[in-house]
Design a protein around this motif. Structure first.
Motif, short mmCIF file in Angstrom:
data_model
loop_
_atom_site.label_atom_id
_atom_site.label_comp_id
_atom_site.label_asym_id
_atom_site.label_seq_id
_atom_site.Cartn_x
_atom_site.Cartn_y
_atom_site.Cartn_z
N THR A 149 28.23 41.01 27.21
CA THR A 149 29.15 40.57 28.62
C THR A 149 28.27 40.23 29.27
O THR A 149 27.94 41.97 29.57
CB THR A 149 29.93 41.85 27.92
OG1 THR A 149 31.12 41.61 26.94
CG2 THR A 149 30.90 41.32 29.21
N ASN A 150 28.70 39.81 30.77
CA ASN A 150 28.28 39.21 31.82
C ASN A 150 29.80 39.76 32.94
O ASN A 150 30.60 39.58 32.53
CB ASN A 150 28.10 37.87 32.11
CG ASN A 150 27.77 37.65 33.16
OD1 ASN A 150 27.68 38.56 34.51
ND2 ASN A 150 26.53 36.84 33.96
N THR A 151 28.96 41.92 32.89
CA THR A 151 30.41 41.72 33.30
C THR A 151 30.17 41.37 35.32
O THR A 151 31.02 41.75 35.68
CB THR A 151 28.98 43.91 33.84
OG1 THR A 151 28.20 43.81 34.08
CG2 THR A 151 29.31 43.81 32.30
N GLN A 152 28.88 40.58 35.35
CA GLN A 152 29.51 40.32 37.08
C GLN A 152 30.21 39.20 36.46
O GLN A 152 31.35 38.91 37.93
CB GLN A 152 28.73 39.28 37.59
CG GLN A 152 28.36 38.85 38.58
CD GLN A 152 27.10 38.42 39.45
OE1 GLN A 152 26.20 38.84 39.61
NE2 GLN A 152 27.62 37.13 39.23
N ASP A 153 30.74 37.86 36.34
CA ASP A 153 31.52 36.91 35.39
C ASP A 153 32.29 37.14 34.93
O ASP A 153 32.88 36.40 35.10
CB ASP A 153 30.88 35.61 35.87
CG ASP A 153 29.82 35.46 36.85
OD1 ASP A 153 30.20 35.71 37.92
OD2 ASP A 153 28.66 34.98 36.91
N GLN A 154 32.52 37.82 34.04
CA GLN A 154 33.62 38.73 32.92
C GLN A 154 33.41 37.58 32.03
O GLN A 154 34.43 36.97 31.89
CB GLN A 154 34.75 39.28 33.71
CG GLN A 154 34.98 40.66 34.31
CD GLN A 154 34.51 41.74 33.72
OE1 GLN A 154 35.22 41.79 31.99
NE2 GLN A 154 33.66 42.78 33.82
N TYR A 155 32.82 37.66 30.99
CA TYR A 155 32.48 36.87 30.22
C TYR A 155 31.13 36.88 29.16
O TYR A 155 30.50 37.27 29.42
CB TYR A 155 32.72 35.28 30.14
CG TYR A 155 31.45 34.46 30.71
CD1 TYR A 155 30.38 33.65 29.44
CD2 TYR A 155 30.82 34.81 32.30
CE1 TYR A 155 29.04 33.60 30.51
CE2 TYR A 155 29.18 34.35 32.85
CZ TYR A 155 28.67 33.91 31.25
OH TYR A 155 26.96 33.15 32.25
#
Length: 237
Positions: A149-155
């Motif tokens: 999970t990319n926590t910055q862009d939420q995907y």
């Protein structure tokens, strides 16, 4: 047609006993056992540490994981590997543990952040990785994909590379499945069945993958209910 499988498979009841020798074959002196906080307290984790000690390999236990792996944890884990001089990772757990271990191993050797590996080529082979799955279904122990999970862009990012992100060894001991609760047995079994169906119906299926997929579907159909009813059924597991 091309078909290859980079991961060495070790299977069979009690095969976890072969892990120490498998790790020793890499000629490393320090490894990281990556697992979650619950599994770290289990007999399986203790057995792995005992085997590593017997093989003359020191071990650092790492449990900083989420149920769904995230990028910042992967970066922290990779930094820990570098600080401790870790030369190989042993991943004990389900798909999340193995996916995070792949990402950390790739970050260490490539000098990039987790986000920089998203949907990009991985130039260098990751740290050696030995996977010990504690569930049956994810298949992460033999695939070259890591979902983080990319926590910055939420995907959910897809990190993948056929040559540089496949685990080196998968130690698949059915004995580790005998303590799973029935609900998890059922969901993992259906997950495995779904993977087999997807492989068989995929546009890139080939005669080898189709043969394996058909055999998997047959074995799951014959044994999943038995595993659910009687987890200690060695033949079914």
């Amino acid at each position: 047609m091309r078909f290859s499988m980079r991961t060495k498979l070790i299977t069979g009841y009690g095969c976890l006993d072969q892990l120490g020798e498998a790790v020793r074959s890499f000629g490393v002196k320090k490894v990281m056992l990556c697992t979650d906080s619950f599994l770290a307290q289990t007999p399986a984790a203790a057995a792995i540490q005992t085997q590593l000690a017997g093989a003359g390999v020191s071990c650092e236990v790492y449990t900083q994981l989420q149920p769904e792996p995230i990028d910042v944890d992967c970066d922290r884990g990779a930094a820990f590997c570098k600080e401790q001089g870790v030369e190989l990772i042993v991943a004990l757990g389900g798909g999340s543990v193995m996916d995070q271990s792949k990402a950390m191993a790739a970050i260490v050797t490539n000098g990039k952040s987790c986000r920089e590996l998203d949907d990009a080529p991985i130039p260098k082979r990751m740290l050696p990785l030995v996977c010990v799955p504690t569930t049956a279904g994810t298949g992460s122990e033999v695939t070259f994909v890591s979902v983080i999970t990319n926590t910055q862009d939420q995907y959910k990012m897809t990190i993948m590379d056929a040559d540089n992100l496949s685990p080196d060894v998968a130690v698949c001991d059915p004995a580790l499945l005998t303590t799973l609760p029935p609900k998890l047995v059922a969901s993992c079994g259906v997950d495995a069945l779904t993977h087999a169906i997807e492989a068989y119906t995929s546009a890139v299926a080939n005669p080898i993958s189709s043969a394996l997929a058909l055999q998997a579907m047959e074995m799951i159909a014959q044994n999943l209910k038995r595993c659910w009813e009687t987890p200690s059924d060695k033949e079914a597991q």
